[in-house]
Scaffold this active site. Structure first.
Site, mmCIF file in Angstrom:
data_model
loop_
_atom_site.group_PDB
_atom_site.id
_atom_site.type_symbol
_atom_site.label_atom_id
_atom_site.label_comp_id
_atom_site.label_asym_id
_atom_site.label_seq_id
_atom_site.Cartn_x
_atom_site.Cartn_y
_atom_site.Cartn_z
ATOM 1 N N HIS A 1 0.856 -1.191 0.000
ATOM 2 C CA HIS A 1 0.000 0.000 0.000
ATOM 3 C C HIS A 1 0.885 1.232 0.000
ATOM 4 C CE1 HIS A 1 -3.602 -2.395 0.889
ATOM 5 N NE2 HIS A 1 -2.747 -3.155 1.555
ATOM 6 N N LEU A 2 0.742 2.054 -1.046
ATOM 7 C CA LEU A 2 1.565 3.269 -1.151
ATOM 8 C C LEU A 2 0.789 4.537 -0.839
ATOM 9 C CD1 LEU A 2 3.754 2.646 -4.339
ATOM 10 C CD2 LEU A 2 4.557 2.847 -1.976
ATOM 11 N N ARG A 3 -0.564 4.418 -0.749
ATOM 12 C CA ARG A 3 -1.413 5.594 -0.512
ATOM 13 C C ARG A 3 -1.187 6.633 -1.625
ATOM 14 N NH1 ARG A 3 -3.699 1.864 2.552
ATOM 15 N NH2 ARG A 3 -3.021 1.812 4.721
ATOM 16 N N ASN A 28 -6.645 0.313 -3.044
ATOM 17 C CA ASN A 28 -7.689 0.751 -2.102
ATOM 18 C C ASN A 28 -7.480 2.189 -1.632
ATOM 19 O OD1 ASN A 28 -5.445 -0.086 -0.556
ATOM 20 N ND2 ASN A 28 -6.704 -0.631 1.202
ATOM 21 N N LYS A 78 -8.026 -6.731 -7.824
ATOM 22 C CA LYS A 78 -8.005 -7.083 -6.411
ATOM 23 C C LYS A 78 -9.418 -7.273 -5.901
ATOM 24 C CE LYS A 78 -6.330 -7.640 -2.357
ATOM 25 N NZ LYS A 78 -5.690 -6.743 -1.421
ATOM 26 N N HIS A 94 -1.737 -12.189 1.693
ATOM 27 C CA HIS A 94 -1.445 -12.147 3.136
ATOM 28 C C HIS A 94 -2.119 -13.268 3.919
ATOM 29 C CE1 HIS A 94 -5.264 -10.061 3.103
ATOM 30 N NE2 HIS A 94 -4.792 -8.844 2.919
ATOM 31 N N LEU A 126 -5.197 -6.566 9.228
ATOM 32 C CA LEU A 126 -6.142 -7.570 8.751
ATOM 33 C C LEU A 126 -5.535 -8.356 7.608
ATOM 34 C CD1 LEU A 126 -9.471 -5.544 8.914
ATOM 35 C CD2 LEU A 126 -8.862 -7.550 10.298
ATOM 36 N N ASP A 130 2.498 -6.343 2.542
ATOM 37 C CA ASP A 130 1.265 -5.692 2.994
ATOM 38 C C ASP A 130 1.591 -4.488 3.870
ATOM 39 O OD1 ASP A 130 -1.459 -5.194 3.174
ATOM 40 O OD2 ASP A 130 -1.762 -6.592 4.827
ATOM 41 N N HIS A 183 -0.648 3.912 8.228
ATOM 42 C CA HIS A 183 -1.742 4.745 8.758
ATOM 43 C C HIS A 183 -1.094 5.754 9.698
ATOM 44 C CE1 HIS A 183 -5.293 2.162 7.653
ATOM 45 N NE2 HIS A 183 -4.338 1.261 7.575
#
Ligand SMILES: NC(=O)N[C@@H](CC(=O)O)C(=O)O
Ligand SMILES: [Zn+2]
Ligand SMILES: [Zn+2]
Length: 344
Positions: free
Chosen positions: A16-18, A42, A99, A174, A219, A247, A251
């Site tokens: 996740h790179l945002r 996402n 995904k 994951h 998660l 993963d 945050h």
């Protein structure tokens, strides 16, 4: 015991790179460790079209500091409405995978799929066009205990999906349980799995040691020790079905240390070091090279990287926090000492 570990330059097959300032903050950590990464879609709003994936790829490349080379491999977020035509556009745009987020399963999954059968025409198009299907493998049925959601997903979703779409390449992302590890081990060559460093290093006690520890909450949630041992065995087995996917899911610290804590562990800053620690603990350091650098590209049908990275046995202390746009980001294991260090 050698103090130097030389690996094929690895890739991160789940990241996740945002976006925006957050992207700028975290991208250099990954680009230092990995040649390529599968970038999760996402965002808010999610990346659901080929055009959005192309635009996101451009934002990632624009955020890359000078002198670092890194190739983002783009994915799209499957919805109930993703059309087979969009799959053709995705293939033409170089998107490699779609995904599956079961609606409500995890961070930013509200637009996710409500019933996989609604997407079968689209999955058939993916199978035809050679796009992979990456799945967040948890059912969202509130009746199912959170610790059982992955095992139930195997029976309720994976088994029928594999029967309906036998030649679609599926990555069970994951994985966290012995049930998922066993399912993938016994599956045919169209099924593989990624494994994170936290699920190799910790069981669920880590979330509750001396108090509630939000930075260990991700998660699918950490499971019992028997599951961790099954994952270690799978990762260290040398089986080409298992490969590296951190993963890493940043945050802001104030959102982790909050009455409602977002799910995700940030590990990009020390990913290879954490995997080295896990593999060394089971005497499988010789299996790390293929897990990190061979099995992923082989499954995706991409060339392996040329070049190497080097880890040295040298204690160093992880920072407790790093900048994350205007906020702060706390790495998993922040403030603690790691025994391996990426030096080149
Ligand atoms: N793994 C996590 O706990 N969180 C991920 C989402 C995901 O991969 O499920 C995130 O985007 O924060
Ligand atoms: Zn997920
Ligand atoms: Zn993820």
């Amino acid at each position: 015991m050698s103090d130097i570990l030389t690996l094929t330059r690895p890739d991160d097959w789940h990241l996740h790179l945002r976006d925006e300032a957050a992207l700028k903050s975290v991208l250099p950590y990954t680009a230092r460790q990995f040649a390529r990464a599968i970038v999760m879609p996402n965002l808010r709003p999610p990346v659901t079209t080929a055009a959005q994936a192309v635009a996101y790829r451009e934002r990632i490349l624009a955020a890359l500091p000078e002198g670092l080379s890194f190739q983002p491999l783009m994915t799209m977020y499957l919805t109930d409405n993703t059309s087979p035509d969009e799959i053709k556009r995705a293939r033409d745009a170089g998107v490699v995978a779609l995904k599956l987020y079961p609606a409500g399963a995890t961070t930013n999954s509200d637009a996710g799929v409500t019933d996989l059968r609604k997407t079968y025409k689209t999955l058939e198009a993916m199978q035809r066009e050679g796009l992979l299907f990456l799945v967040h493998g948890e059912v969202t049925d509130p009746e199912i205990d959170i610790f059982d959601r992955e095992a139930v997903f195997v029976d309720r979703v994976m088994t029928p999906l594999r029967a309906a779409m036998p030649e679609l390449k599926v990555v069970f992302e994951h994985i966290t349980t012995k049930e998922a590890a066993q399912y993938v081990t016994e599956a045919d060559r169209f099924t593989a799995a990624t494994i994170t460093p936290q699920h190799l290093l910790y069981n669920r006690n880590a979330i509750f040691t001396g108090g509630l520890r939000p930075h260990y909450y991700c998660l699918p949630v950490l499971k019992r020790e028997e599951h961790r041992l099954a994952l270690l065995k799978a990762a260290g087995s040398g089986s080409p079905k298992f490969f590296l996917g951190t993963d890493s899911a940043p945050h802001a610290a104030q959102l982790k240390e909050n009455s409602v804590c977002g799910a995700g562990c940030f590990t990009a800053i020390s990913a290879l070091e954490l995997y080295a620690e896990a593999f060394e603990a089971i005497g499988a350091l010789d299996k790390l090279d293929a897990f990190a650098g061979h099995h992923g590209p082989d499954f995706y049908g991409l060339p392996r990287n040329t070049g190497t990275v080097t880890l040295k046995r040298e204690p160093w202390t992880l920072p407790t926090a790093v900048p994350f746009g205007e906020a702060q980001l706390k790495p998993l294991r922040g403030g603690e000492t790691l025994n391996w260090k990426l030096i080149a």
